[in-house]
Structures are given as structure tokens and as C-alpha cells.
Design a protein around this motif. Sequence first.
Motif, PDB file in Angstrom:
ATOM      1  N   ILE A  51       6.489   4.601  17.331  1.00  0.00           N
ATOM      2  CA  ILE A  51       6.306   3.813  16.109  1.00  0.00           C
ATOM      3  C   ILE A  51       4.957   4.145  15.496  1.00  0.00           C
ATOM      4  CG2 ILE A  51       5.885   1.487  15.206  1.00  0.00           C
ATOM      5  CD1 ILE A  51       8.028   0.414  17.022  1.00  0.00           C
ATOM      6  N   LEU A  52       4.960   4.354  14.177  1.00  0.00           N
ATOM      7  CA  LEU A  52       3.735   4.494  13.402  1.00  0.00           C
ATOM      8  C   LEU A  52       3.620   3.286  12.487  1.00  0.00           C
ATOM      9  CD1 LEU A  52       5.113   7.592  13.644  1.00  0.00           C
ATOM     10  CD2 LEU A  52       2.926   8.158  12.578  1.00  0.00           C
ATOM     11  N   PHE A  53       2.463   2.631  12.523  1.00  0.00           N
ATOM     12  CA  PHE A  53       2.258   1.402  11.764  1.00  0.00           C
ATOM     13  C   PHE A  53       1.043   1.579  10.855  1.00  0.00           C
ATOM     14  CE2 PHE A  53       1.239  -3.456  12.218  1.00  0.00           C
ATOM     15  CZ  PHE A  53       1.488  -3.617  10.868  1.00  0.00           C
ATOM     16  N   PRO A  54       1.257   2.071   9.603  1.00  0.00           N
ATOM     17  CA  PRO A  54       0.141   2.200   8.666  1.00  0.00           C
ATOM     18  C   PRO A  54      -0.084   0.885   7.934  1.00  0.00           C
ATOM     19  CG  PRO A  54       2.115   3.111   7.678  1.00  0.00           C
ATOM     20  CD  PRO A  54       2.516   2.602   9.054  1.00  0.00           C
ATOM     21  N   GLY A  55      -1.306   0.414   7.948  1.00  0.00           N
ATOM     22  CA  GLY A  55      -1.606  -0.842   7.270  1.00  0.00           C
ATOM     23  C   GLY A  55      -2.585  -0.622   6.140  1.00  0.00           C
ATOM     24  N   VAL A  56      -2.268  -1.147   4.976  1.00  0.00           N
ATOM     25  CA  VAL A  56      -3.145  -1.052   3.817  1.00  0.00           C
ATOM     26  C   VAL A  56      -3.250  -2.429   3.188  1.00  0.00           C
ATOM     27  CG1 VAL A  56      -3.530   0.042   1.578  1.00  0.00           C
ATOM     28  CG2 VAL A  56      -2.405   1.319   3.400  1.00  0.00           C
ATOM     29  N   GLY A  57      -4.479  -2.823   2.834  1.00  0.00           N
ATOM     30  CA  GLY A  57      -4.637  -4.094   2.156  1.00  0.00           C
ATOM     31  C   GLY A  57      -5.262  -5.157   3.026  1.00  0.00           C
ATOM     32  N   ALA A  58      -4.964  -6.399   2.705  1.00  0.00           N
ATOM     33  CA  ALA A  58      -5.602  -7.526   3.362  1.00  0.00           C
ATOM     34  C   ALA A  58      -4.963  -7.813   4.723  1.00  0.00           C
ATOM     35  CB  ALA A  58      -5.514  -8.761   2.473  1.00  0.00           C
TER      36      ALA A  58
ATOM     37  N   GLY B  86       0.785  -1.217   0.000  1.00  0.00           N
ATOM     38  CA  GLY B  86       0.000   0.000   0.000  1.00  0.00           C
ATOM     39  C   GLY B  86       0.820   1.271   0.000  1.00  0.00           C
ATOM     40  N   ASN B  87       0.107   2.377   0.088  1.00  0.00           N
ATOM     41  CA  ASN B  87       0.706   3.701   0.006  1.00  0.00           C
ATOM     42  C   ASN B  87       1.079   4.203   1.396  1.00  0.00           C
ATOM     43  OD1 ASN B  87       1.341   6.389  -0.432  1.00  0.00           O
ATOM     44  ND2 ASN B  87      -0.793   7.008  -0.670  1.00  0.00           N
ATOM     45  N   VAL B  88       2.379   4.226   1.696  1.00  0.00           N
ATOM     46  CA  VAL B  88       2.833   4.839   2.948  1.00  0.00           C
ATOM     47  C   VAL B  88       3.465   6.190   2.684  1.00  0.00           C
ATOM     48  CG1 VAL B  88       3.202   2.601   4.038  1.00  0.00           C
ATOM     49  CG2 VAL B  88       5.122   3.734   2.880  1.00  0.00           C
ATOM     50  N   ARG B  89       3.611   6.540   1.399  1.00  0.00           N
ATOM     51  CA  ARG B  89       4.253   7.813   1.062  1.00  0.00           C
ATOM     52  C   ARG B  89       3.483   8.994   1.649  1.00  0.00           C
ATOM     53  NH1 ARG B  89       7.923   9.955  -2.691  1.00  0.00           N
ATOM     54  NH2 ARG B  89       8.375   7.864  -3.463  1.00  0.00           N
ATOM     55  N   SER B  90       2.157   8.917   1.622  1.00  0.00           N
ATOM     56  CA  SER B  90       1.358  10.034   2.119  1.00  0.00           C
ATOM     57  C   SER B  90       1.602  10.269   3.603  1.00  0.00           C
ATOM     58  CB  SER B  90      -0.127   9.784   1.866  1.00  0.00           C
ATOM     59  OG  SER B  90      -0.405   9.805   0.488  1.00  0.00           O
ATOM     60  N   LEU B  91       1.725   9.185   4.375  1.00  0.00           N
ATOM     61  CA  LEU B  91       2.014   9.338   5.805  1.00  0.00           C
ATOM     62  C   LEU B  91       3.405   9.935   6.007  1.00  0.00           C
ATOM     63  CD1 LEU B  91       1.291   8.948   8.764  1.00  0.00           C
ATOM     64  CD2 LEU B  91       2.157   6.610   8.602  1.00  0.00           C
TER      65      LEU B  91
END
Length: 557
Positions: A45-52, A14-19
Amino acid sequence: MATDNYYLLDYGAGNVRSLVNAVSKLGYTLKTIETASDFEKAEKILFPGVGAFGYAAEALVRKGFVEPLRAYLDSGKPFFGICVGMQVLFEGSDESPDAPGLGYIPGRVRKFSAQDKAVPHMGWNHQTLAKHPAASASNDWSYTIDGRQTYYFVHSYAVPYAALQKDWTLAVTQYDQEQFISAVQLGNILCTQFHPEKSGQAGVNIIKAFLDRPVTVCPPPQALARPTVTPISVPLAHRDGLTTRVIACLDVRANDQGDLVVTKGDQYDVRERNTATNEVRNLGKPVELAKRYYEEGADEITFLNITSFRNVPMHDLPMLEVLRQASQTIFVPLTVGGGIRDVTDPDGKAYPALEVAGEYFRSGADKVSIGSDAVYAAETYWKSSGHLTGRTAIETIAQAYGAQAVVISVDPRRVYVSDPSQTTHHTVQTRFPGPKGEQYCWYQCTVQGGREGRDLDVRQLVVACQALGAGEILLNCMDRDGTNAGYDLELIADVKAAVSIPVIASSGAGRVEHFAQVVQQTGVEATLAAGIFHRREVPIAAVKAHLQQAKISVRTA
């Protein structure tokens, strides 16, 4: 304010660039967790999750991050999980039954019921705080979420709100008749189901609050018998909390000088008429125009690449740089379409569609739009009696990044018949007769930018694409494009009745009344326009003001 001990947990989807861009705009830098030892170095810690869910859970296992992450959470240091980054803290998910979660928070992630609403739940929605603020509490995060604002959600699975998680639940959101947990917090753990990095300034403010907060260590959640703020009973929120999205679309192509420009035409003809040069119509530069729309309140921005850019190496695809630049200052969802398919570089190296999509996601896209390739996949689907191969672009991208990441861009045109018996395709009885007075029509799907018609109707296409795993339909209409006569309500209503995923109405809007009309008469989740926004004929603010007057909920910046 740069720091070397704030870390990003990126498992590769997924897209973590925006964060990262939002964090950078706020004056901070993030290091990426590369090894298990990085967890011990991290102060936040920042944990962005995108997807399944399964993709994320398995990635944590594969990278050897499960136990280090548990140890970090137990340490009481600040942690911010986003979307799947929140869901993996629960016991598991119906999305991936065999993939266990961390079990840090009691409960299981469930799929939304699709009886009365579109799934995925996609768009801007409200939330109700489930805890009373306690200003003196060092670990009170409730002030970071503004109950007056809407935030951007995009998910098919959520944790139903129940007493089991009352100590954890920070905010609850309503989607039709279902209430789900939209934010959790206990100790120094803060998680949101929505995407703050895609929620405009309101979302950026949440990220800022997390980063600006002095680094403190709290007791681990297990040691907190009760939270320092008091859980309250959450009332049934207004069922229309999900707002109607207004999307600005930018058709991008290279002009005769090789520069990327935003263009628009009538029935897909983008060259100036009645001029000696017959040049490609130039309505502005993509990044500058997109930024303008963000500032004017667009809920999403869609870039459609309408130039083939054949024989261009994948790493030099022109839209990649557009996305990189746009995502630096635009914090609403970005969709990119055009060229999402299997490609071969000039040197003969082949790339599957999944890798092509991955490049776009890493460059700043949140969703990819698939056009012609979706038509071909649907044709194969019906020829094989609905067999799923698992190899189409739709299937592979949806499996890795989630259904919400795959948009199908449909370019149909009317084919009139005097009687339904004259065609094998699904027909509608129309209020706008054909040139010979025909009372029926079917909508023929096209490829190659509308230049080639196929023996496939629009209902066959959208039903097949939903089965293949797509999460949204961008429904154009070649007959209405550039006419300013209003959306094709017959087409849109027919497609809306055929699928349970969100539908974006496109093509034909010319007045603010058209936006309200299509929402009220078809129930679409989003409206899209291009030329009237580019030429400032109808401002986005005017569209939203009219929708509000029509009692249609919208996001107000």
C-alpha cells in the motif's frame, strides 16, 4: 511488472496523479482502495497525504478505513506513507488538535517555529541517515534514501527528532535550528515527510525500490524490540541545507488560431511588435517546454494561464490537459495560476473556487496561484477589520489542501510621491527617483492582468493573504517585467520583511548575477524567470552554477 495487488490509499485531497504517473513509468499499476475489504487484498500500500492533518484523519474515519489500516500495518506487509500519510501514524498533530492520529508511532506533529525562517518549509532539503545500513537485514530500507541527494519538502508541521522515536527514525532533516524526522522505518513500514514523487529521479528511485522489493511479511513493529539496524546519534546538520529554488515560469495563452502557446512580453504585452500580423508571441508548446526545463534542472515549474477562457465548461478548461500531460514525465512540483475562482459554466452550473482548484490538483498540479481574486479578498479583509469569513478561495482551498497549496501571485506597479504624507499607503524610499524626482513610492496592486489598479498596496495585500491562509507569495513587478534589468530589490525586501511565508522573486532577471543578488540582499526562498529561459539567453544550469559560486546552496540534478 503490472500487478493487481498494489494499492493506493487516496482519501480525496491533493495531487496523487504524480505518484500514480511515477508508478506507471516504472512499469507498475495501482488500484485504488475503495472499501475496507481492499486492505485484505493488498500486498503493498502507498498512502500519499496532501493537505491538513485533520482532513486526512477525518477522511479515514468517514470512509471506515481506520481499523482496516491498523490491521494491515499489524500484518507486517509493506506500507509506504508520504507526508501526511506519514504524519497520521503518529499520536496527533497541533494542526488539528481534536483529530487523533493512529498512534502507531509515539510522538506528536508540531508546527515549525517561524522566528528565523519562512513557514511552510518549502523546497529541496538534505537529510542525514539515522540508522546504520545492514545489508543482510530483510527489512532494511536505509539504502533507498541517498544522503547525498536533496528531496522536496512542503509542510508547516513536522515531528521533532527525539529519542522517543529512535527505533523508528530513518532520516533526520535540519531546517534552520530545528531538526525533524524526515523518514521513518520499522519492519516493512517506510514513510517519508518529503515527496519522492516530486523529488526528480532521486525520488523516483525510492518509489522504485519500494515497488521492486519482493513481497515479504515482517513481524509487526510492536514485535520488533529493536530494529535490525542500529540507531546512531544525528549531528547538527548544516543550517543551510534548504536550497534556493530556481523556478521556470510559462505564461500560457491561446493564440489567434486557438492553440495554446507559451508566450512572453514586455510589461505584459505579448504580441509581436513591428510585424504586419501583430500575432501572439509564440515561444513553444507548454508541455514540451516544461519537460525541457525539468530535464535542465528546474526545481519547480509554474504555468500561468493568461487567457481568461471565459464561457468554457470547467471540465474542458485548457490547462487541465496541459497538467495531465506534463505530470506524466515531470516529477518536480507544478503550479498553475489563472482562473482559480468561483466559476459558472455556460449552462449556468456554478462551481466554487475549491472545486475548481480540486480539478487542477487531480490533473497534476501541486499548488494553485491566485491573482485578482486575492486582491478582492484582501480588500474585503481590511474593510472588515481583519475578519475571516472562511468563504474566500484562499481560506477554503488552504483548509482542505493546506496553506502550502495556495500561492498568491502579486502584480504591483510603482506609484511615485514626493512625500509619504501624500498617500495613505505604505511607502518605501527609493534609490530610483520618479519622473519628477520623487524620492518615495508605494506599490499599487493590480487586477485583470495588470490592466486595472486598485486602492490597495502590496504590503496590505500580502499581510492579508497570509492571514487568510496562503502559504507562498509569487512577487512580480510590472515595472521590471521584460526589462532584464534585475529584480526590484526594494519591493522584494519590503514584502519579505512583512510576511513569514516563503517569497518567490519574479520579473526582471536578465543575467545570472541577478539571481544571486536577489537572494543575498533580500533572503527570498526562490527565484523565478521566464523569457530568458525560453529564449535560451540564460540557461538554468548557468544560474545554478553561479549561485553555487556565490555560496548559495542549490539542488544539483
